[in-house]
Design a protein around this motif. Sequence first.
Motif, PDB file in Angstrom:
ATOM      1  N   LYS A  21       9.602  -5.163  -6.023  1.00  0.00           N
ATOM      2  CA  LYS A  21       9.113  -5.324  -4.651  1.00  0.00           C
ATOM      3  C   LYS A  21       7.677  -5.850  -4.639  1.00  0.00           C
ATOM      4  O   LYS A  21       7.365  -6.794  -3.916  1.00  0.00           O
ATOM      5  N   THR A  95       2.426  -2.873   1.893  1.00  0.00           N
ATOM      6  CA  THR A  95       1.984  -3.984   1.038  1.00  0.00           C
ATOM      7  C   THR A  95       1.799  -5.250   1.874  1.00  0.00           C
ATOM      8  O   THR A  95       0.800  -5.964   1.723  1.00  0.00           O
ATOM      9  N   ARG A 122      -0.311   4.605   9.243  1.00  0.00           N
ATOM     10  CA  ARG A 122      -0.877   4.599   7.881  1.00  0.00           C
ATOM     11  C   ARG A 122      -2.317   4.080   7.897  1.00  0.00           C
ATOM     12  O   ARG A 122      -2.674   3.236   8.708  1.00  0.00           O
ATOM     13  N   ARG A 390      12.287   5.988  -0.389  1.00  0.00           N
ATOM     14  CA  ARG A 390      12.194   6.718  -1.671  1.00  0.00           C
ATOM     15  C   ARG A 390      12.731   8.141  -1.517  1.00  0.00           C
ATOM     16  O   ARG A 390      13.296   8.700  -2.445  1.00  0.00           O
TER      17      ARG A 390
END
Length: 435
Positions: A21, A95, A122, A390
């Motif tokens: 990724k 990202t 975030r 995840r």
Amino acid sequence: MKEVVKPARKLAGEIAVPGDKSISHRSVMLAGLADSPVTICNFLASADCLSTVACMQALGVKVDRPGEDELAILGNGLYGLSEPEEVLDAGNSGTTIRLLTGILAGQPFFSVLSGDGSLRRRPMARVITPLSKMGCRIYGREGSRYAPLAIVPADGIHGIDYTMPVASAQVKSALLFAGMFADGPTRITEPYISRDHSERMLQTFGAKVTRSGLIVKIAPVQELSAPRTIDVPGDISSAAFWLVAATIIPGSRLRLTNVGINPTRTGIIDILRRMGADIEITNQRQAGEEPVADLVVSAAELSGTTVEGEIIPRLIDEIPVLAVAALFAKGRTVISGAEELRVKETDRLKAITLELAKMGARIEETVDGLIIDGPQRLEAAVCQSHDDHRMAMALAIAGLAAGGVEIEEAACVAISYPRFFAHIAALQEAAGGSR
Ligand SMILES: O=C(O)C1=C[C@@H](OP(=O)(O)O)[C@@H](O)[C@H](O)C1
Ligand SMILES: C=C(OP(=O)(O)O)C(=O)O
């Protein structure tokens, strides 16, 4: 969407894990800043990387997808991006938003970056603060702490000497990318070495990037010279789920092919081996600047260990599944210095403690990590992914190795590993069904 994972018999066979990724994001961004065509092979066509593709297209980069995992990129050069008409949507991807902020901060046009509910919670000050020191003009919600981010053209940006308070490859990469457009060198000091894919790929594109210990430096760049093709290695963070699964499910043996083994990413192999795992690294070779290998993992008895310090950034995304391994290990596992997990897609320290408890696990959540005494018996349960890929995959591995699990909001695996549940089904079928 719900997914039901049944308990597995031993796992056997071969898995080609999807493309990396981190490297997929960077390949689209840098190829989009060059002016000759680049083919990206084994590109990870997951939701996060496709967010990067859509943003680059909105900035004027031409992207074709001749194959499922292949992209053909044609940019207009380092100074060839154009002002986007719309808000750039980074979706769920930290990202995408942080690295693009670095690129956009050096552009002579206005842009706005945003994303989904999780991304808008975030922390963004970590990139805005150093970029502002370079002279960039970036504004966000709540005192420039959160997205949406508005980026206003600056009157030229300057190189800086910056010591990062947290080990973050995203912050480092944002500064390296902005540093290409600066009027002097940019020097960044990391507390611990984080993944260095940006440095390697910038070098491939002809940028002058040097490292000395914890310091990385980039000189201003006039133009990027693109390689004709980029081969993306398989993602060790996706391989990690199978490394743990095959280790804790008795009688298993799996071959994971073409996995990236960049030393800034192999913390999971180091820790699992220290716990007693049987992982063989074979067929080592290079994919451009990145080392790759096949990993052969066989079931093994594990013992608890301590995970802290410099290894944390080398396995940061693997901690949820490492917690699952620790539940099957004999003795105490202590993970500390991992407070960054609280600001990922969800608070992963809290979520893993809460969700594995539904299977009967007793995990102690600390301010910056987890304490797990094993081995423990897990039971079948209904668990929540917290819409975090995840988490969904770590819970699936726990269910596979124990009594099964029903995972709510499991579609989020599409963020980094769209075929994850298809791979589980194929392994189950090859083993002649579930236990
Ligand atoms: O640079 C990258 O590609 C990434 C860096 C890490 O984040 P941080 O930089 O926030 O540690 C990691 O958790 C993320 O999955 C991908
Ligand atoms: C934290 C992750 O990604 P990102 O920061 O790009 O959203 C991840 O993939 O686990």
